[in-house]
Design a protein around this motif. Structure first.
Motif, PDB file in Angstrom:
ATOM      1  N   ASN A 181     -38.821  63.191  18.719  1.00 61.24           N
ATOM      2  CA  ASN A 181     -37.600  63.264  17.927  1.00 61.24           C
ATOM      3  C   ASN A 181     -37.615  64.474  16.999  1.00 61.24           C
ATOM      4  N   TRP A 332     -30.580  60.670  17.195  1.00 61.62           N
ATOM      5  CA  TRP A 332     -31.271  59.563  16.532  1.00 61.62           C
ATOM      6  C   TRP A 332     -31.595  59.898  15.077  1.00 61.62           C
ATOM      7  N   HIS A 333     -31.011  60.973  14.557  1.00 64.97           N
ATOM      8  CA  HIS A 333     -31.375  61.447  13.224  1.00 64.97           C
ATOM      9  C   HIS A 333     -30.187  62.174  12.609  1.00 64.97           C
ATOM     10  N   TRP A 394     -33.213  58.606   9.793  1.00 65.96           N
ATOM     11  CA  TRP A 394     -33.894  58.698  11.085  1.00 65.96           C
ATOM     12  C   TRP A 394     -34.151  57.299  11.612  1.00 65.96           C
ATOM     13  N   LEU A 395     -34.001  57.144  12.924  1.00 64.47           N
ATOM     14  CA  LEU A 395     -34.201  55.858  13.572  1.00 64.47           C
ATOM     15  C   LEU A 395     -35.544  55.233  13.223  1.00 64.47           C
ATOM     16  N   SER A 401     -36.836  49.656  15.069  1.00 72.62           N
ATOM     17  CA  SER A 401     -36.971  50.680  16.105  1.00 72.62           C
ATOM     18  C   SER A 401     -38.224  50.513  16.947  1.00 72.62           C
ATOM     19  N   PRO A 429     -36.318  56.595  21.746  1.00 72.39           N
ATOM     20  CA  PRO A 429     -35.305  56.476  22.802  1.00 72.39           C
ATOM     21  C   PRO A 429     -35.551  57.462  23.940  1.00 72.39           C
ATOM     22  N   MET A 449     -30.754  51.583  20.087  1.00 73.03           N
ATOM     23  CA  MET A 449     -29.609  52.476  19.991  1.00 73.03           C
ATOM     24  C   MET A 449     -28.647  51.990  18.909  1.00 73.03           C
ATOM     25  N   TRP A 470     -23.889  54.539  11.000  1.00 71.03           N
ATOM     26  CA  TRP A 470     -24.334  53.562  11.987  1.00 71.03           C
ATOM     27  C   TRP A 470     -23.779  52.201  11.569  1.00 71.03           C
ATOM     28  N   TRP A 473     -26.551  47.626  15.647  1.00 68.03           N
ATOM     29  CA  TRP A 473     -27.337  47.963  16.832  1.00 68.03           C
ATOM     30  C   TRP A 473     -26.580  47.584  18.096  1.00 68.03           C
TER      31      TRP A 473
END
Length: 793
Positions: A181, A332-333, A394-395, A401, A429, A449, A470, A473
């Motif tokens: 990532n 993802w960030h 960040w995820l 996660s 991911p 995700m 976000w 999920w």
């Protein structure tokens, strides 16, 4: 006098021999235990561990927990130092081993506070996963304790290994999050710089969603933008970033994978190929193993690559399904633009105090260093390229996660089962590609995700919108996927996989150029039937299709000049010998590649310098070089030759391109002495070393240096073709397998199994990887057998 000298020399020789004997004894005493019987209280029943001559491991157990305990035992015996580096890397504790030189690295990792996240996640794991992890941890510590001496790396560092804890296995997974990532969201920062100080038009042109190299599974594409005019950008009054120190292209940590359905194989079962591209070192990232045990009232078998520190087979086959991964490069960030004043940052609920998280970094040989993480409720605070502040979102900051669901792949018996396991697995991911023994193939995303808002998060977003980036999920059943496609073929290579709603779900985190995927797709489309050997040939394809047009461009450019310098004339002769491949003996490929990278860097740095002058910014070199998908703009500009993009010191685009070509040639002459010596193999000479190679002085005898380095060999392949290969980067493994026919499977791995230079199988199998020779997935005849036996109650 002479007699005294002889005595001194003899004494010195004796001292050297004694020191060598002591060193050898210490070194050899940390070799793993390969044979015999060992008592192990944590087991419920005996476990057998066998190895073949290459060190490939078979573990036979009665249940999964015992199998994972044995896997932990083997990992620790073979690779404990590697595991230690992984957990310390994720938590920011390398300075404890390496001193001040690791301090800035540790600070960059500490800001994410992942040790705290891992501890929280550990407490919330399901009971059966906690039990499996506890068994693995017990195995690791038993393996470490059983060594007659601590691993040799700790002797060289003068430190002691610390016992393994359950949270450490989760930190090892987080270390892979860092690898895969963009944890600082630098891609977002660069895009924002271009949009905020340039324009949206300029951003969309220099950092487009896609190019004509795209090879999405659904055939989707994005239209090419037109070249922006002088109302958008005008470099004609600017000076080109010529003479700039060359910044090598950052490696795309990714991978290739492809699969064909049973309609294209002789057996009628589907076939999978997967090679994961990572940094190359000794020992290798992966450790090969086959696990055999009973679970859910049925025998289970998994064979493939394990990740030392983690109780799972990461890629492999279970006899019914095979699975492989490539980096998805989704979004993802995020960077969240902050408004900070006097220790407070603005939120929709009013100002909030910046949280200060205090910690100490232990530094070997020095006093501890106090370190303070500045944190918002969105994430830690970092500097943007323009000097403003952002919060990192960040995820990996979410404990959801990460999980151990990938271990459930042992019970997957169909494409549908395996897809479901991928979708619930807590991993960075990834593109997940599945092939099953019934002939079906499929693709989906593995890992957690988020449900995204409509906000474009591929750039820094205003703090006012941060709380709605976000929205929860995504349910696994809603994940993007492609199952049993009509083409009966699938491929992934870190580029955009899908358009429409699927693209919106995944987002853009800086996709790789689509050249690798398109080259793989074309080969798959050209044939109807495939064998394992033919899929291996795809993995080894070093045709330079991506740079072919640039070779033609340079040939035309040189031939139309009225006169050439001696160096340019030499270049033209070299281009006539172009093989069309990244072959070891091809110097024309080296030159075209260097020109392409010089041009890319010069163009994007020239734009960055123009922005800096226009807005009086102070920027580090290479901020815009972090953008992706640059090829479209580079090719259009070189061919359309717009005057508003031409720096003022050049009278024409041809003159500018020739100047860049001269710089590229000068780079190679400086490195190799003369252009003809700059063969691609010499330029791409393998440099795979153990982390401890840096502590061995350059004057040390060559046999000693060879203990911590693979042979320095010239290598074919490069980054924009299926055979991805660099000096310290490339295919960390190659897996080709038909589930149910694992005996016909192929597996390559650089460096081999051993983590110890005195191991009887040190570097075994490495030359198969170098030469591209097919080598078996399954272990051969057992050479060493070890029994782990529980103590009597």
């Amino acid at each position: 006098m002479k007699k005294g000298i002889k005595i001194l020399l003899a004494a010195a020789m004796v001292a050297l021999l004694v020191a060598t004997a002591i060193a050898y004894r210490l070194l050899s005493s940390s070799l793993p235990t390969l044979s015999g019987n060992l008592s192990f209280d944590a087991l419920s029943q005996p476990v057998s561990i066998s190895r073949d001559e290459n060190g490939l491991v078979n573990i036979d157990a009665k249940n999964r927990d015992d199998a994972m305990a044995a896997l932990g035992f083997v990992h620790a015996q073979e690779r404990f130092f590697q595991m230690d580096l992984s957990r310390r890397s994720a938590s920011g504790r390398l300075s404890e081993l390496f001193g001040e030189r690791a301090l800035e690295y540790d600070k960059s990792r500490r800001i994410h506070l992942l040790e705290t996240v891992a501890q929280r996640r550990l407490a919330s794991l399901p009971t059966d996963h906690q039990r499996m992890l506890s068994a693995y941890v017990a195995g690791v510590n038993k393996g470490l304790q059983t060594l007659k001496s601590k691993p040799f790396e700790y002797w060289l560092l003068g430190t002691e290994p610390q016992p393994w804890q359950a949270k450490d296995s989760l930190l090892v997974v987080y270390a892979m999050f860092f690898d895969l990532n963009d944890e600082r969201a630098n891609y977002d920062d660069s895009r924002s710089l271009l949009a905020n100080y340039g324009s949206a038009t300029l951003l969309n042109y220099l950092s487009p969603k896609g190019t004509d190299w795209d090879s999405a599974l659904d055939g989707s594409s994005f239209s090419s933008a037109t070249v922006p005019g002088d109302d958008v950008i005008d470099l004609s009054q600017s000076v080109a970033a010529a003479g700039l120190a060359y910044l090598p292209q950052q490696d795309e940590v990714g991978s290739n994978s492809w699969a064909v359905s049973g309609a294209h194989t002789q057996s009628g079962a589907a076939m999978l190929a997967n090679d994961m591209h990572l940094g190359l070192r000794l020992p290798n990232t992966w450790f090969r193993a086959q696990l055999n045990y009973n679970r859910l009232q049925a025998p289970r078998m998994m064979v493939g690559a394990t990740f030392p520190g983690v109780p799972a087979v990461v890629v492999g086959s279970n006899g019914q399904v095979a699975w492989g991964f490539t980096n998805a490069y989704g979004d993802w960030h995020d960077r969240i633009q902050l408004d900070i004043n006097d220790g407070y940052y603005s939120t929709l609920e009013g100002p909030k105090a910046v949280e200060l998280v205090q910690s100490e970094i232990q530094v070997k040989g020095k006093k501890p260093v106090s370190f303070v993480v500045q944190k918002t409720h969105w994430g830690p605070i970092v500097d943007n390229a323009d000097g403003s502040k952002s919060a990192l979102h960040w995820l990996a900051h979410y404990e959801e996660s990460l999980n151990l669901e990938l271990a459930q792949m042992d019970a997957a018996s169909s494409l549908s089962d395996a897809i479901n396991v991928c979708q619930v697995s807590g991993v960075p991911p990834l593109n997940c590609l599945i092939a099953d023994n019934q002939g079906d193939i499929g693709w989906t995303i593995a890992g957690k995700m988020p449900i995204r808002s409509s906000q474009d998060t591929s750039m820094t977003v205003p703090w006012q919108q941060a709380d709605k980036l976000w929205l929860g999920w995504l349910s696994p059943q809603d994940y993007p996927k492609k199952l049993s496609p009509k083409s009966s073929k699938l491929w992934t290579a870190n580029a955009r996989m899908i358009g429409g709603l699927g693209y919106e779900m995944i987002g853009d985190g800086g996709y790789a150029n689509g050249a690798r995927g398109k080259q793989i797709q074309k080969i798959l489309d050209s044939k109807d039937q495939f064998t394992e050997a033919e899929l291996l040939a795809i993995a080894l394809d070093d045709r330079a299709l991506f740079l072919e047009r640039w070779k033609n461009y340079l040939t035309i450019l040189l031939k139309k000049q009225d006169s050439l310098t001696n160096q340019q004339a030499t270049v033209l002769l070299m281009l006539d010998d172009w093989t069309g491949r990244a072959k070891r003996y091809d110097s024309a490929y080296t030159l075209v590649r260097q020109f392409h990278r010089r041009y890319r860097q010069t163009l994007y740095q020239s734009v960055q310098d123009w922005l800096a002058v226009q807005h009086q910014l102070t920027l580090d070199d290479g901020v815009l070089n972090r953008l992706r998908q640059k090829e479209q703009a580079m090719w259009q500009l070189a061919n359309h030759k717009p005057s508003n993009w031409l720096p003022q010191e050049f009278a024409s685009w041809d003159e500018w391109m020739l100047a860049i070509l001269d710089e590229a040639a000068a780079d190679l002459i400086e490195q190799h002495g003369h252009l003809q010596a700059a063969t691609w193999g010499e330029h791409n000479r393998l440099a795979v070393e153990h982390p401890m190679a840096s502590v061995i002085p350059s004057w040390a005898p060559e046999p000693l240096r060879r203990l911590v380095a693979a042979p320095s060999q010239t290598m074919a392949g490069d980054s924009d073709m299926p055979r991805v290969q660099g000096r310290r980067f490339g295919a960390s493994q190659r897996l080709i397998v038909t589930p149910g026919r694992e005996h016909e499977g192929i597996f390559h791995m650089p460096g081999g199994q051993a983590g110890h230079p005195l191991s009887p199988y040190y570097l075994k199998g490495h030359q198969d990887w170098v030469q591209g020779r097919a080598s078996p997935l399954l272990a051969g005849e057992s050479r060493w057998q070890l029994q782990l036996i529980p103590s009597a109650p």
